[in-house]
Scaffold this motif. Structure first.
Motif, PDB file in Angstrom:
ATOM      1  N   THR B 249      37.816  39.881  30.622  1.00 38.54           N
ATOM      2  CA  THR B 249      38.527  41.177  30.655  1.00 38.54           C
ATOM      3  C   THR B 249      39.874  40.974  31.339  1.00 38.54           C
ATOM      4  O   THR B 249      40.002  40.141  32.254  1.00 38.54           O
ATOM      5  CB  THR B 249      37.749  42.245  31.443  1.00 38.54           C
ATOM      6  OG1 THR B 249      37.399  41.720  32.709  1.00 38.54           O
ATOM      7  CG2 THR B 249      36.524  42.714  30.716  1.00 38.54           C
ATOM      8  N   ARG B 250      40.854  41.720  30.839  1.00 37.93           N
ATOM      9  CA  ARG B 250      42.182  41.623  31.439  1.00 37.93           C
ATOM     10  C   ARG B 250      42.376  42.816  32.373  1.00 37.93           C
ATOM     11  O   ARG B 250      42.120  43.950  31.993  1.00 37.93           O
ATOM     12  CB  ARG B 250      43.252  41.640  30.344  1.00 37.93           C
ATOM     13  CG  ARG B 250      44.602  41.133  30.847  1.00 37.93           C
ATOM     14  CD  ARG B 250      45.696  41.380  29.837  1.00 37.93           C
ATOM     15  NE  ARG B 250      45.616  40.489  28.680  1.00 37.93           N
ATOM     16  CZ  ARG B 250      46.663  40.222  27.919  1.00 37.93           C
ATOM     17  NH1 ARG B 250      47.848  40.736  28.201  1.00 37.93           N
ATOM     18  NH2 ARG B 250      46.539  39.452  26.854  1.00 37.93           N
ATOM     19  N   GLN B 251      42.792  42.544  33.602  1.00 39.27           N
ATOM     20  CA  GLN B 251      42.938  43.627  34.577  1.00 39.27           C
ATOM     21  C   GLN B 251      44.078  43.309  35.533  1.00 39.27           C
ATOM     22  O   GLN B 251      44.104  42.224  36.134  1.00 39.27           O
ATOM     23  CB  GLN B 251      41.615  43.770  35.368  1.00 39.27           C
ATOM     24  CG  GLN B 251      41.464  45.123  36.045  1.00 39.27           C
ATOM     25  CD  GLN B 251      40.081  45.261  36.684  1.00 39.27           C
ATOM     26  OE1 GLN B 251      39.067  44.844  36.125  1.00 39.27           O
ATOM     27  NE2 GLN B 251      40.039  45.805  37.867  1.00 39.27           N
ATOM     28  N   ASP B 252      45.008  44.201  35.663  1.00 36.87           N
ATOM     29  CA  ASP B 252      46.155  44.049  36.572  1.00 36.87           C
ATOM     30  C   ASP B 252      46.875  42.711  36.386  1.00 36.87           C
ATOM     31  O   ASP B 252      47.187  42.004  37.366  1.00 36.87           O
ATOM     32  CB  ASP B 252      45.709  44.190  38.044  1.00 36.87           C
ATOM     33  CG  ASP B 252      45.065  45.545  38.309  1.00 36.87           C
ATOM     34  OD1 ASP B 252      45.474  46.517  37.652  1.00 36.87           O
ATOM     35  OD2 ASP B 252      44.156  45.611  39.156  1.00 36.87           O
ATOM     36  N   HIS B 256      39.638  38.354  34.230  1.00 38.19           N
ATOM     37  CA  HIS B 256      38.386  38.292  34.986  1.00 38.19           C
ATOM     38  C   HIS B 256      37.326  37.713  34.072  1.00 38.19           C
ATOM     39  O   HIS B 256      37.088  38.229  32.981  1.00 38.19           O
ATOM     40  CB  HIS B 256      37.968  39.690  35.437  1.00 38.19           C
ATOM     41  CG  HIS B 256      38.834  40.246  36.510  1.00 38.19           C
ATOM     42  ND1 HIS B 256      38.350  40.968  37.568  1.00 38.19           N
ATOM     43  CD2 HIS B 256      40.167  40.169  36.722  1.00 38.19           C
ATOM     44  CE1 HIS B 256      39.337  41.322  38.365  1.00 38.19           C
ATOM     45  NE2 HIS B 256      40.467  40.850  37.853  1.00 38.19           N
ATOM     46  N   ARG B 286      33.381  41.240  43.668  1.00 35.50           N
ATOM     47  CA  ARG B 286      33.771  42.623  43.430  1.00 35.50           C
ATOM     48  C   ARG B 286      33.408  43.484  44.640  1.00 35.50           C
ATOM     49  O   ARG B 286      32.395  43.234  45.298  1.00 35.50           O
ATOM     50  CB  ARG B 286      33.041  43.153  42.192  1.00 35.50           C
ATOM     51  CG  ARG B 286      33.448  42.395  40.948  1.00 35.50           C
ATOM     52  CD  ARG B 286      32.950  43.045  39.716  1.00 35.50           C
ATOM     53  NE  ARG B 286      31.516  43.268  39.741  1.00 35.50           N
ATOM     54  CZ  ARG B 286      30.884  44.026  38.860  1.00 35.50           C
ATOM     55  NH1 ARG B 286      31.575  44.628  37.914  1.00 35.50           N
ATOM     56  NH2 ARG B 286      29.593  44.175  38.901  1.00 35.50           N
ATOM     57  N   GLU B 290      35.067  48.740  43.235  1.00 31.89           N
ATOM     58  CA  GLU B 290      35.328  48.317  41.857  1.00 31.89           C
ATOM     59  C   GLU B 290      34.123  48.605  40.963  1.00 31.89           C
ATOM     60  O   GLU B 290      34.258  49.099  39.842  1.00 31.89           O
ATOM     61  CB  GLU B 290      35.654  46.820  41.823  1.00 31.89           C
ATOM     62  CG  GLU B 290      37.052  46.488  42.288  1.00 31.89           C
ATOM     63  CD  GLU B 290      37.247  44.976  42.359  1.00 31.89           C
ATOM     64  OE1 GLU B 290      38.077  44.461  41.601  1.00 31.89           O
ATOM     65  OE2 GLU B 290      36.544  44.340  43.168  1.00 31.89           O
ATOM     66  N   GLN B 294      33.915  51.192  37.842  1.00 29.15           N
ATOM     67  CA  GLN B 294      33.512  50.676  36.540  1.00 29.15           C
ATOM     68  C   GLN B 294      32.319  51.477  35.986  1.00 29.15           C
ATOM     69  O   GLN B 294      32.288  51.847  34.819  1.00 29.15           O
ATOM     70  CB  GLN B 294      33.126  49.203  36.694  1.00 29.15           C
ATOM     71  CG  GLN B 294      33.016  48.479  35.378  1.00 29.15           C
ATOM     72  CD  GLN B 294      32.591  47.027  35.608  1.00 29.15           C
ATOM     73  OE1 GLN B 294      32.365  46.575  36.724  1.00 29.15           O
ATOM     74  NE2 GLN B 294      32.475  46.307  34.525  1.00 29.15           N
ATOM     75  N   ARG B 299      38.855  56.554  38.036  1.00 28.68           N
ATOM     76  CA  ARG B 299      39.978  55.716  38.464  1.00 28.68           C
ATOM     77  C   ARG B 299      40.259  56.010  39.917  1.00 28.68           C
ATOM     78  O   ARG B 299      40.205  57.156  40.360  1.00 28.68           O
ATOM     79  CB  ARG B 299      41.222  56.024  37.639  1.00 28.68           C
ATOM     80  CG  ARG B 299      41.174  55.329  36.326  1.00 28.68           C
ATOM     81  CD  ARG B 299      42.254  54.220  36.309  1.00 28.68           C
ATOM     82  NE  ARG B 299      41.932  53.221  35.330  1.00 28.68           N
ATOM     83  CZ  ARG B 299      41.415  52.041  35.640  1.00 28.68           C
ATOM     84  NH1 ARG B 299      41.175  51.715  36.877  1.00 28.68           N
ATOM     85  NH2 ARG B 299      41.156  51.165  34.714  1.00 28.68           N
TER      86      ARG B 299
END
Lengths: 267, 302
Positions: B249-252, B256, B286, B290, B294, B299
């Protein structure tokens, strides 16, 4: 249930509304005798009043004191509504319902404790009647004699019943509205105005053909019962019938309160 | 901690009217001796669930067993201490008198009142009227009332609500203390740090549904690797080829990976071979925050 009664008596004892209610009831009777005494001392201040001094003597204190039932029952209604309504607004009902007793036991204990309070109010009315009548008799140098014990007991019972009807109405309204202000407002409007208007309207229909219906209202029966002690005319309502009707009102208000607490979520 | 269940619900549901579904088929289990955190954002259904457990409100559907009895049954209530929402006391009575009223209702000896006042450190201010108490003192009196029965199950609904940082720390210490031994504590909160510090297991509720129930370690323990690399699209393609699309997963601006940290050497080698510049490669843990976001789809800061 004993534990609930014990807890409720503990908190009622210190609650300002209960103390003020008791003080106001005492004041009502004291003012009644005070005005009578003032008219005896200074006849010129109210020459038209024609005070009947006999009613102020100890032999008639039960008749005289039961006259305070009307306003005293309004006080009993207000205190009952405050008690039940503020249990919701303060969240204290939730605290009570999460202890050991079930919902119906809690309701039964609370109403039982409140009925002890209305018994205290009835005793205060009679005690003030005794004190006021003794003062009048002493001032008039009138020999002191007392009503028969059975008449005093009947007077206490009548006062207790009338105050209990209004008190349980207040509790039912406080439970219904879940807050004190609306309950007090609704109770006063019903007791002091709406009921009177409805009774007058019903009694006037078709030359009084529905008078029997008007005679089922609690105000009519309370008045008939308390007036019976002075030997005044009580219309179609005998004291015995008034007692039965008033007991039915207490049962209805208690059942309504129990049903509301049992069925509704305590939020 | 034992595997005896103190609280168990099946399909517990509460509707208010026809439109509001406050709690939706919650199946939770709380074991004896644990501190169970009931986590969820405001309005998720935490308080409604707890109210059902103590019998204040009735479920629309489903069942619950609390301390061996149906919610609200006198025999069960005798074994449960609870503080649901704000503490409910009489403002004209002192703290001590209020506890005596509760002790009468619970059929508890008044000696216990002094003991619980000591536990919550309110003895010196117990003579003051409840109406004059600060928020922190009110909360502590609420906990004292909940402890009166020396309950085997303590249910506390957001006990640190409205407290300042010092008050929150004191309350956490108090909950840790009372949660020792065989006593079970069911604690609802939306404060993640609080739950992470105090609780053994957690249940996460979102929009009325229990979306996760596990131990805190288990919840945090899903291992992973964080990769910062350029160009990121090429790095993502390499890692997807290695571990599959579900694991990446792409995050900030980082990638990840759901994989064991031991794979870091292989990851580094493959990325370099593919001509990707790796600027950061490390195992990541984590936070509960977080995980919570999730699970609940919330958010941070929203």
């Amino acid at each position: 249930m004993i534990s609930v009664i014990k807890a409720d008596l503990r908190k009622h004892w210190r609650r300002p509304a209960f103390r003020v209610g008791a003080a106001l009831v005492a004041l009502l009777v004291a003012v009644n005798y005070g005005i009578g005494l003032a008219e005896l001392i200074w006849p010129s201040i109210a020459p038209q009043s024609g005070v009947d001094v006999d009613i102020l003597y100890p032999a008639n204190f039960v008749n005289n004191a039961t006259g305070a039932a009307g306003l005293s029952s309004a006080i009993a209604m207000i205190v009952g509504a405050l008690m039940a309504g503020s249990d919701y607004s303060w969240g204290t009902l939730k605290t009570a319902l999460t202890q050991r007793a079930g919902r119906l036991t809690t309701v039964a204990g609370r109403i039982a404790a409140y009925l002890l309070y209305t018994a205290l109010l009835a005793l205060i009315i009679l005690a003030m009647g005794v004190a006021g009548s003794v003062v009048v008799a002493t001032y008039q140098s009138h020999p002191i004699s007392w009503p028969a014990a059975i008449d005093i007991a009947k007077g206490f019972g009548a006062l207790w019943l009338v105050l209990s009807v209004s008190g349980t109405l207040g509790i039912a309204l406080g439970t219904l509205f879940r807050q004190p202000a609306a309950a007090v407002g609704a109770g006063l409007i019903y007791g002091l105005a709406l009921q009177v208007l409805i009774v007058r309207f019903i009694a006037g229909i078709n030359d009084g053909q529905l008078k029997w219906l008007a005679n089922l209202f609690e105000g009519e029966n309370s008045q008939a019962l308390t007036r019976s002690f002075g030997g005044a005319a009580t219309g179609d309502i005998t004291p015995e019938r008034a007692v039965l009707v008033l007991l039915a009102y207490v049962a209805i208000y208690v059942a309504a309160t129990a049903a509301l607490v049992r069925q509704r979520d305590a939020t | 901690m034992q595997n005896i269940t103190v609280v168990e619900t099946h399909g517990l549901t509460k509707r208010f009217g026809s439109r509001v579904l406050a709690v939706d088929s919650v199946a939770m289990s709380v074991r004896r001796g644990e501190v169970y955190g009931f986590l969820g954002p405001n309005g998720a259904g935490k308080t409604t669930t707890l109210r059902m457990l103590v019998g204040l409100i009735r479920p629309t559907a489903g069942t619950a067993t609390v301390a061996g009895h149906a919610p609200g049954a006198p025999a069960g209530l005798a074994r449960i201490g609870s503080l649901i929402e704000a503490p409910g006391f009489f403002p004209y009575l002192s703290g001590r008198e209020n506890l005596r009223v509760v002790a009468d209702l619970a059929e508890i000896d008044h000696k216990r009142v002094e003991q619980v006042l000591e536990i919550v450190e309110l003895s010196s201010r117990a003579h003051r009227k409840f109406g004059t108490y600060s928020t922190g003192m009110k909360q502590r009196l609420g906990v004292a009332a909940a402890l009166l029965k020396d309950p085997e199950l303590l249910i506390l609904d957001e006990p640190t609500n409205g407290l300042d940082p010092q008050g929150m720390a004191e309350m956490r210490r108090l909950i840790k203390e009372v949660g020792q031994g065989d006593r079970t504590v069911l604690l609802s909160s939306h404060l993640l740090g609080e739950v992470e510090q105090i609780c053994d297991r957690v249940g996460v509720i979102s929009n009325g549904r229990l979306v996760k129930q596990s131990s805190v370690q288990e919840l945090l323990g899903e291992e992973g690797v964080l990769v910062r690399a350029q160009p990121i699209d090429q790095a993502e393609a390499v890692l997807t080829r290695m571990f599959g699309p579900q694991a990446v997963t792409r995050q900030d601006g980082a990638l990840h990976l759901k994989t064991k940290p031991e794979h870091a050497v292989d990851i580094n080698r493959e990325l370099i071979v593919a001509g990707v510049t790796v600027s950061e490669l490390r195992p990541f843990e984590r936070s509960l925050e977080e995980v919570f976001f999730q699970l609940t789809g919330e958010r941070q800061g929203s």
